[in-house]
Design a protein around this motif. Structure first.
Motif, PDB file in Angstrom:
ATOM      1  N   ASN A 133       0.842  -1.257   0.038  1.00  0.00           N
ATOM      2  CA  ASN A 133       0.044  -0.028  -0.152  1.00  0.00           C
ATOM      3  C   ASN A 133       0.792   1.436   0.040  1.00  0.00           C
ATOM      4  O   ASN A 133       1.067   1.991   0.918  1.00  0.00           O
ATOM      5  N   PRO A 134       1.534   1.651  -1.204  1.00  0.00           N
ATOM      6  CA  PRO A 134       2.431   2.697  -1.335  1.00  0.00           C
ATOM      7  C   PRO A 134       1.627   4.152  -0.716  1.00  0.00           C
ATOM      8  O   PRO A 134       2.384   4.919  -0.149  1.00  0.00           O
ATOM      9  N   GLY A 135       0.508   4.124  -0.947  1.00  0.00           N
ATOM     10  CA  GLY A 135      -0.157   5.328  -0.418  1.00  0.00           C
ATOM     11  C   GLY A 135      -0.366   5.427   1.145  1.00  0.00           C
ATOM     12  O   GLY A 135      -0.425   6.583   1.676  1.00  0.00           O
ATOM     13  N   LEU A 136      -0.197   4.445   1.703  1.00  0.00           N
ATOM     14  CA  LEU A 136      -0.123   4.477   3.102  1.00  0.00           C
ATOM     15  C   LEU A 136       1.165   5.202   3.726  1.00  0.00           C
ATOM     16  O   LEU A 136       2.178   5.250   3.120  1.00  0.00           O
ATOM     17  N   ASN A 137       1.092   5.814   4.911  1.00  0.00           N
ATOM     18  CA  ASN A 137       2.299   6.559   5.367  1.00  0.00           C
ATOM     19  C   ASN A 137       2.461   6.352   6.888  1.00  0.00           C
ATOM     20  O   ASN A 137       1.600   6.382   7.794  1.00  0.00           O
ATOM     21  N   ARG A 138       3.610   5.915   7.150  1.00  0.00           N
ATOM     22  CA  ARG A 138       4.035   5.436   8.613  1.00  0.00           C
ATOM     23  C   ARG A 138       3.597   6.836   9.402  1.00  0.00           C
ATOM     24  O   ARG A 138       3.894   6.526  10.640  1.00  0.00           O
ATOM     25  N   GLU A 139       3.690   8.007   8.723  1.00  0.00           N
ATOM     26  CA  GLU A 139       3.729   9.304   9.588  1.00  0.00           C
ATOM     27  C   GLU A 139       2.470   9.869   9.733  1.00  0.00           C
ATOM     28  O   GLU A 139       2.129  10.681  10.268  1.00  0.00           O
ATOM     29  N   ALA A 140       1.383   8.945   9.584  1.00  0.00           N
ATOM     30  CA  ALA A 140      -0.173   9.341   9.336  1.00  0.00           C
ATOM     31  C   ALA A 140      -0.879   8.292  10.174  1.00  0.00           C
ATOM     32  O   ALA A 140      -0.336   7.337  10.456  1.00  0.00           O
ATOM     33  N   HIS A 252       3.350   2.524  18.216  1.00  0.00           N
ATOM     34  CA  HIS A 252       2.711   1.147  18.160  1.00  0.00           C
ATOM     35  C   HIS A 252       3.711   0.174  17.261  1.00  0.00           C
ATOM     36  O   HIS A 252       4.740   0.679  16.914  1.00  0.00           O
ATOM     37  N   GLY A 253       3.246  -1.072  17.355  1.00  0.00           N
ATOM     38  CA  GLY A 253       4.056  -2.057  16.656  1.00  0.00           C
ATOM     39  C   GLY A 253       4.328  -1.691  14.982  1.00  0.00           C
ATOM     40  O   GLY A 253       5.183  -2.060  14.495  1.00  0.00           O
ATOM     41  N   PHE A 254       3.391  -0.958  14.568  1.00  0.00           N
ATOM     42  CA  PHE A 254       3.267  -0.663  12.967  1.00  0.00           C
ATOM     43  C   PHE A 254       4.091   0.718  12.947  1.00  0.00           C
ATOM     44  O   PHE A 254       4.434   0.996  11.902  1.00  0.00           O
ATOM     45  N   HIS A 255       4.235   1.439  14.042  1.00  0.00           N
ATOM     46  CA  HIS A 255       5.024   2.624  13.798  1.00  0.00           C
ATOM     47  C   HIS A 255       6.031   2.824  15.085  1.00  0.00           C
ATOM     48  O   HIS A 255       5.554   3.504  16.249  1.00  0.00           O
ATOM     49  N   PRO A 256       7.081   2.391  15.224  1.00  0.00           N
ATOM     50  CA  PRO A 256       7.774   2.119  16.419  1.00  0.00           C
ATOM     51  C   PRO A 256       8.594   3.411  16.679  1.00  0.00           C
ATOM     52  O   PRO A 256       9.954   3.483  16.527  1.00  0.00           O
ATOM     53  N   ALA A 257       7.752   4.601  16.634  1.00  0.00           N
ATOM     54  CA  ALA A 257       8.372   5.909  16.838  1.00  0.00           C
ATOM     55  C   ALA A 257       7.217   6.884  17.327  1.00  0.00           C
ATOM     56  O   ALA A 257       6.190   6.493  17.307  1.00  0.00           O
ATOM     57  N   ARG A 349      13.487  -1.187  19.011  1.00  0.00           N
ATOM     58  CA  ARG A 349      12.760   0.064  18.908  1.00  0.00           C
ATOM     59  C   ARG A 349      12.008   0.398  20.408  1.00  0.00           C
ATOM     60  O   ARG A 349      11.067  -0.333  20.668  1.00  0.00           O
ATOM     61  N   LEU A 350      12.337   1.404  21.088  1.00  0.00           N
ATOM     62  CA  LEU A 350      11.603   1.676  22.374  1.00  0.00           C
ATOM     63  C   LEU A 350      10.554   2.525  22.147  1.00  0.00           C
ATOM     64  O   LEU A 350      10.640   3.259  21.207  1.00  0.00           O
ATOM     65  N   ASN A 351       9.691   2.615  23.027  1.00  0.00           N
ATOM     66  CA  ASN A 351       8.784   3.723  22.919  1.00  0.00           C
ATOM     67  C   ASN A 351       9.550   4.969  23.581  1.00  0.00           C
ATOM     68  O   ASN A 351       9.751   5.303  24.818  1.00  0.00           O
ATOM     69  N   PRO A 352       9.505   5.951  22.801  1.00  0.00           N
ATOM     70  CA  PRO A 352      10.070   7.314  23.220  1.00  0.00           C
ATOM     71  C   PRO A 352       9.412   7.993  24.431  1.00  0.00           C
ATOM     72  O   PRO A 352      10.221   8.304  25.136  1.00  0.00           O
ATOM     73  N   LEU A 353       8.508   7.803  24.495  1.00  0.00           N
ATOM     74  CA  LEU A 353       7.564   8.365  25.444  1.00  0.00           C
ATOM     75  C   LEU A 353       7.856   7.710  27.189  1.00  0.00           C
ATOM     76  O   LEU A 353       7.678   8.454  28.037  1.00  0.00           O
ATOM     77  N   ASP A 354       8.536   6.401  26.954  1.00  0.00           N
ATOM     78  CA  ASP A 354       8.885   5.835  28.372  1.00  0.00           C
ATOM     79  C   ASP A 354      10.184   6.378  28.520  1.00  0.00           C
ATOM     80  O   ASP A 354      10.912   6.298  29.828  1.00  0.00           O
TER      81      ASP A 354
END
Length: 364
Positions: A133-140, A252-257, A349-354
């Motif tokens: 799904n090239p239209g998907l965006n990890r940042e959205a 989250h697991g799909f976006h580790p940032a 990849r850690l959760n930065p909020l931790d």
């Protein structure tokens, strides 16, 4: 009747001799007539005096005297002779590439879906879910209810062919063998041409979109024992790399940032002391990141700063916690100005909020 037969027996031979004699006489008379004609012609012949042969000068003079002035003749009225015997056919039979013939399943996102459950349902990896799904965006917001996702039949990436692409360049981009791309039948890459059609899509079996697997250089030097050597070691604590606290995407697991919304060009600071190991536009399959800075803190931790509009450091440079290293932007695969920020410990990849203090809010 008997009398007639007796007549021919008695006089037939004589009659035959008379016929032959008549024919001979006629031939002799004709020959005499021919001889007589030749004699008459000889008697009446006129003697013609010999013609003198002119000299070369006389010939030239005579030619000049009798020269005829050339008349300009228009060639337009003359017929045009065209020989097409060796001309190519107006519609030669040339090879025409067939576009790919994919038939993908699709999935409509429901409120309870997660990347993991969708991938498990179809037997693919979460990375293949975004690879298809090239239209998907990890940042959205990736999994919006009602969104229709393409489900690839194999683990891999759906690549849109661009002008100038070759099978070799695509294979190098994703780190897969050329044969794997050719052997995937729906790609319709026919021997011996393997011609690509711009703006069509190829399935790249076994490929990954790349972002989850990017690893920056781990060292700028080794000690005598071959171990990584760092000039500085971080504190192990982290400060916010930007001044904002409004998040457009949580971990989250799909976006580790985390994605922090900011105005483009806002300052970006080093979250901890360390050594810059990467400072460039992310190449190859990692283009998602855009302009990227990676800082290794010498204690197993690394921090990633992506989608930058400006880079103020270089690989090998030592930075202290809070130093200005770049500016936020919208480069790479990005839906708007923001900072994509990761904290990794030994590549996990850690959760930065931790690791970051202070309250945050959602911008969605």
């Amino acid at each position: 009747m008997e009398t007639e037969r007796t007549f021919w027996q008695r006089y037939g031979g004589q009659i035959l001799l008379l016929v032959v004699a008549a024919l001979l006489f006629s031939g002799s008379q004709l020959g005499r007539i021919g001889l007589f004609s030749e004699a008459v012609a000889a008697d009446t012949a006129v003697t013609i005096p010999p013609t003198p042969i002119p000299s070369l000068e006389q010939e030239v003079t005579a030619a000049a005297d009798t020269a005829v002035t050339q008349t300009n003749i228009s060639l337009a009225s003359l017929p045009v002779i065209s020989d097409n015997s060796l001309a190519p056919l107006p519609n030669p039979h040339t090879y025409t590439a067939r576009p790919p013939s994919h038939h993908f399943q699709t999935h409509v996102v429901t409120g309870n879906d997660t990347p993991g459950t969708i991938a498990e349902q179809y037997g693919i990896s979460t990375d293949t879910l975004i690879g298809g799904n090239p239209g998907l965006n990890r940042e959205a917001n990736l999994l919006q209810t009602g969104a229709e996702l393409v489900i690839l039949p194999v683990d891999g990436v759906l690549h849109t062919v661009k002008p100038g692409d070759t099978l070799e360049s695509i294979a190098d981009l994703y780190g897969v063998p050329v044969e794997d791309i050719i052997n995937y039948e729906p790609n319709n890459l026919e021997y011996p041409f393997f011609r690509l059609i711009p703006e069509t899509q190829l399935v790249i079996p076994g490929a990954s979109i790349g972002q989850f697997y990017f690893k920056a250089p781990k060292s700028v030097g080794n000690n005598s024992g071959g171990e990584q050597k760092w000039a500085v070691v971080g504190t192990g604590t982290f400060v916010w790399p930007v001044n904002g606290r409004c998040l457009t995407q949580f971990y989250h697991g799909f976006h580790p940032a985390i994605d922090v919304s900011t105005a483009e060009g806002s300052p970006v600071y080093a979250a901890d002391t360390g050594t810059v190991t990467y400072a460039s536009y992310a190449a190859g399959t990692y283009y998602d990141y855009g302009n990227l800075i990676v800082v290794n803190h010498g204690n197993g931790y690394e921090t990633f700063y992506a989608h930058l509009s400006g880079i103020n450091v270089y690989p090998g440079q030592i930075v202290n916690q809070g130093d200005l290293i770049g500016a936020t932007g919208n480069t790479g695969r990005s839906s708007g100005p923001h900072l994509h920020f990761e904290i990794r410990l030994n590549d996990f990849r850690l959760n930065p909020l931790d690791r970051l203090s202070g309250p945050v809010k959602s911008c969605n």
